[in-house]
Design a protein around this motif. Structure first.
Motif, PDB file in Angstrom:
ATOM      1  N   GLU A 237       0.350  -1.473  -0.173  1.00  0.00           N
ATOM      2  CA  GLU A 237      -0.072  -0.296   0.426  1.00  0.00           C
ATOM      3  C   GLU A 237       0.945   1.254  -0.514  1.00  0.00           C
ATOM      4  N   ALA A 238       1.470   0.829   0.974  1.00  0.00           N
ATOM      5  CA  ALA A 238       2.587   2.228   0.594  1.00  0.00           C
ATOM      6  C   ALA A 238       3.551   2.545  -0.731  1.00  0.00           C
ATOM      7  N   VAL A 239       4.180   1.343  -1.162  1.00  0.00           N
ATOM      8  CA  VAL A 239       4.407   1.770  -2.665  1.00  0.00           C
ATOM      9  C   VAL A 239       2.800   2.640  -3.522  1.00  0.00           C
ATOM     10  N   ALA A 240       2.022   2.097  -3.414  1.00  0.00           N
ATOM     11  CA  ALA A 240       0.703   2.434  -4.394  1.00  0.00           C
ATOM     12  C   ALA A 240       0.763   3.817  -3.926  1.00  0.00           C
ATOM     13  N   ARG A 241       0.578   4.152  -2.651  1.00  0.00           N
ATOM     14  CA  ARG A 241       0.093   5.544  -2.418  1.00  0.00           C
ATOM     15  C   ARG A 241       1.695   6.587  -2.797  1.00  0.00           C
ATOM     16  N   GLU A 242       3.186   6.058  -2.601  1.00  0.00           N
ATOM     17  CA  GLU A 242       4.239   6.967  -3.031  1.00  0.00           C
ATOM     18  C   GLU A 242       3.992   7.462  -4.765  1.00  0.00           C
ATOM     19  N   ILE A 243       3.595   5.951  -5.313  1.00  0.00           N
ATOM     20  CA  ILE A 243       3.236   6.193  -6.669  1.00  0.00           C
ATOM     21  C   ILE A 243       2.865   7.588  -7.274  1.00  0.00           C
ATOM     22  N   GLN A 244       1.512   7.297  -6.432  1.00  0.00           N
ATOM     23  CA  GLN A 244       0.191   8.377  -6.836  1.00  0.00           C
ATOM     24  C   GLN A 244       0.662   9.624  -6.298  1.00  0.00           C
ATOM     25  N   GLU A 245       1.106   9.293  -5.671  1.00  0.00           N
ATOM     26  CA  GLU A 245       1.756  11.421  -4.742  1.00  0.00           C
ATOM     27  C   GLU A 245       2.524  12.293  -5.337  1.00  0.00           C
ATOM     28  N   GLU A 246       3.692  10.831  -5.760  1.00  0.00           N
ATOM     29  CA  GLU A 246       4.848  11.478  -6.541  1.00  0.00           C
ATOM     30  C   GLU A 246       4.441  11.888  -7.859  1.00  0.00           C
ATOM     31  N   VAL A 247       3.822  11.141  -8.901  1.00  0.00           N
ATOM     32  CA  VAL A 247       3.874  10.587 -10.327  1.00  0.00           C
ATOM     33  C   VAL A 247       2.468  10.988 -10.553  1.00  0.00           C
ATOM     34  N   GLY A 248       1.326  10.721 -10.076  1.00  0.00           N
ATOM     35  CA  GLY A 248       0.369  10.815 -10.594  1.00  0.00           C
ATOM     36  C   GLY A 248      -0.511   9.820 -10.868  1.00  0.00           C
ATOM     37  N   LEU A 249       0.031   8.272 -11.188  1.00  0.00           N
ATOM     38  CA  LEU A 249       0.366   6.752 -11.541  1.00  0.00           C
ATOM     39  C   LEU A 249      -0.439   6.017 -10.319  1.00  0.00           C
ATOM     40  N   LYS A 250      -1.763   5.136 -11.188  1.00  0.00           N
ATOM     41  CA  LYS A 250      -2.509   4.789 -10.854  1.00  0.00           C
ATOM     42  C   LYS A 250      -1.887   3.043 -10.143  1.00  0.00           C
TER      43      LYS A 250
ATOM     44  N   ASP B 159      -0.026   1.452 -16.053  1.00  0.00           N
ATOM     45  CA  ASP B 159       0.202   1.656 -17.179  1.00  0.00           C
ATOM     46  C   ASP B 159       0.423   2.885 -17.489  1.00  0.00           C
ATOM     47  N   PHE B 160       1.468   2.898 -18.658  1.00  0.00           N
ATOM     48  CA  PHE B 160       1.654   4.026 -19.452  1.00  0.00           C
ATOM     49  C   PHE B 160       0.764   5.337 -19.156  1.00  0.00           C
ATOM     50  N   GLY B 161       1.387   6.232 -19.156  1.00  0.00           N
ATOM     51  CA  GLY B 161       0.558   7.799 -19.542  1.00  0.00           C
ATOM     52  C   GLY B 161       1.330   8.825 -19.178  1.00  0.00           C
ATOM     53  N   ALA B 162       0.721  10.067 -19.280  1.00  0.00           N
ATOM     54  CA  ALA B 162       1.557  11.777 -18.662  1.00  0.00           C
ATOM     55  C   ALA B 162       1.207  11.146 -16.801  1.00  0.00           C
ATOM     56  N   LEU B 163       2.815  11.709 -16.834  1.00  0.00           N
ATOM     57  CA  LEU B 163       2.900  11.829 -15.089  1.00  0.00           C
ATOM     58  C   LEU B 163       3.075  13.257 -14.824  1.00  0.00           C
ATOM     59  N   ASN B 164       2.169  12.869 -13.517  1.00  0.00           N
ATOM     60  CA  ASN B 164       1.826  14.755 -12.892  1.00  0.00           C
ATOM     61  C   ASN B 164       2.107  14.445 -11.587  1.00  0.00           C
ATOM     62  N   THR B 165       4.010  15.725 -11.953  1.00  0.00           N
ATOM     63  CA  THR B 165       5.142  15.746 -10.611  1.00  0.00           C
ATOM     64  C   THR B 165       4.276  16.023  -9.672  1.00  0.00           C
ATOM     65  N   ALA B 166       4.487  15.902  -8.323  1.00  0.00           N
ATOM     66  CA  ALA B 166       4.052  16.446  -6.878  1.00  0.00           C
ATOM     67  C   ALA B 166       5.382  17.634  -7.014  1.00  0.00           C
ATOM     68  N   ASP B 167       4.849  19.008  -6.839  1.00  0.00           N
ATOM     69  CA  ASP B 167       6.276  20.114  -7.013  1.00  0.00           C
ATOM     70  C   ASP B 167       7.082  19.506  -5.878  1.00  0.00           C
ATOM     71  N   ASP B 168       6.170  19.128  -4.199  1.00  0.00           N
ATOM     72  CA  ASP B 168       6.932  19.390  -3.411  1.00  0.00           C
ATOM     73  C   ASP B 168       8.208  18.030  -3.327  1.00  0.00           C
ATOM     74  N   GLU B 169       7.852  17.406  -3.891  1.00  0.00           N
ATOM     75  CA  GLU B 169       8.658  15.937  -3.420  1.00  0.00           C
ATOM     76  C   GLU B 169       9.243  16.059  -4.913  1.00  0.00           C
ATOM     77  N   LEU B 170       9.743  16.552  -5.829  1.00  0.00           N
ATOM     78  CA  LEU B 170      10.137  15.846  -7.467  1.00  0.00           C
ATOM     79  C   LEU B 170      10.568  16.989  -8.003  1.00  0.00           C
ATOM     80  N   GLU B 171      11.420  17.356  -8.647  1.00  0.00           N
ATOM     81  CA  GLU B 171      12.007  18.380  -9.525  1.00  0.00           C
ATOM     82  C   GLU B 171      11.151  17.620 -10.745  1.00  0.00           C
ATOM     83  N   SER B 172      11.172  16.791 -11.182  1.00  0.00           N
ATOM     84  CA  SER B 172      11.095  16.458 -12.840  1.00  0.00           C
ATOM     85  C   SER B 172      10.997  14.851 -12.281  1.00  0.00           C
ATOM     86  N   ALA B 173       9.979  14.334 -13.581  1.00  0.00           N
ATOM     87  CA  ALA B 173       9.954  12.970 -13.561  1.00  0.00           C
ATOM     88  C   ALA B 173       9.741  12.644 -14.769  1.00  0.00           C
ATOM     89  N   ALA B 174       9.641  11.466 -15.750  1.00  0.00           N
ATOM     90  CA  ALA B 174       9.683  11.464 -17.205  1.00  0.00           C
ATOM     91  C   ALA B 174       9.571   9.838 -17.061  1.00  0.00           C
TER      92      ALA B 174
END
Length: 310
Positions: free
Chosen positions: A217-230, A259-274
């Motif tokens: 659950e921590a893995v799934a939550r962190e991924i969604q928080e940091e880059v917006g992927l489910k 699933d491959f898709g657009a990333l929504n980076t959390a500004d308070d977590e990451l400078e960028s992601a791709a």
């Protein structure tokens, strides 16, 4: 996603000592070990270790450096190696430890992260263990329950409140953190960048486990928080773990499919992601424009093993 089987140990794991935990409370036994002239003293100074110019750990014998035990802030029994005791001593109260004739002639105090990748991995594991334990003692001199001073017990593996009306027992703390390589099940994975990292460095996603949360659950939550992927918890597969005493974490490594898709980076977590392809990572220029994480990190290991699969 099937789990990985028996990965080789990561850096700083595999401490080659018998921790002898069942004997730590036996003060007579510990005293005999510590007073043996062959006892190995592992000096720690402000989280740094005594290292030679050839990037080798300096092991001191009690017969030559016993005076360090008299001045050490705390002495910590690490365990036995072929019946020889290893004892970490915290010398952080010294302003210039290298002026000591024994210490100064043997090497210099260096950050383990600067030399760990090129050291003997068994030696670096011992140093990481000593660093983590010394760090905990340095920050737990007072009881978190009542505020009274605490005293070291069980050869340095617990502290007890000195107030007899409280007498709370405190144990060394390790903070669990999940770290994961997110991939699409094919040829692409996600790497991010924090602004505090060295120029160009990109790495896997990571975060601390919260109360009442499973690792998946921590893995799934962190991924969604940091880059917006489910990510579904059933698409999270354990890889391996790594002690990371910088300052006090255990890194729990995973591969996770999204699933491959657009990333929504959390500004308070990451400078960028791709998203990056295997071909792009294999051709990494390793410069200030783009580089992969440190070679002693589990992040590198997660990426390395994923690259080897395709």
């Amino acid at each position: 996603m099937p789990p990985r089987k028996h990965p080789a140990p990561n850096f700083y794991a595999g401490v080659p000592l018998d921790r002898a935990d069942q004997r730590r409370a036996d003060t007579d036994y510990i005293d005999r070990l510590v007073n043996d002239p062959a006892c190995v003293i592992v000096p720690v100074w402000r989280t740094k270790h005594l290292i030679t110019a050839e990037a080798e750990a300096v092991w001191l014998r009690r017969s030559e450096a016993g005076h360090l035990l008299e001045t050490a802030r705390v002495s910590l029994f690490l365990g036995l190696r072929e019946e020889t005791a290893y004892l970490a001593v915290d010398l952080s109260h010294l302003e210039e430890p290298e002026q000591d004739p024994v210490l100064g002639n043997r090497g210099s105090f260096q950050d383990l992260r600067a030399v760990g990748p090129i050291m003997d991995r068994r030696d670096s594991a011992i140093l990481a263990y000593a660093r983590g334990l010394a760090h905990w003692h340095a920050r737990h001199g007072f009881c978190g329950v009542c505020g009274s001073a605490t005293l070291s017990e069980k050869a340095g593996h617990q502290r007890r409140c000195s107030d007899p009306d409280c007498a709370a027992v405190h144990f060394p703390r390790t903070d669990p953190a999940v770290i994961m390589l997110v991939h699409d099940g094919g040829d692409r994975c996600v790497l991010g960048r924090q602004p505090i990292w060295p120029p160009g460095m990109h790495s896997t996603l990571a975060g601390f486990v919260e109360p009442g949360e499973s690792l998946e659950e921590a893995v799934a939550r962190e991924i969604q928080e940091e880059v917006g992927l489910k990510v579904a918890v059933e698409d999270v597969a354990y890889h391996s773990s790594q002690p990371w005493p910088f300052p006090s974490s255990i890194m729990l490594g995973f591969h996770a499919r999204a699933d491959f898709g657009a990333l929504n980076t959390a500004d308070d977590e990451l400078e960028s992601a791709a998203w990056f392809t295997r071909a792009a990572l294999r051709a990494s220029p390793e410069n200030e424009r783009f580089k992969l994480p440190r070679r002693d990190s589990i992040a590198w290991r997660l990426i390395e093993d994923w690259l080897a699969e395709g």
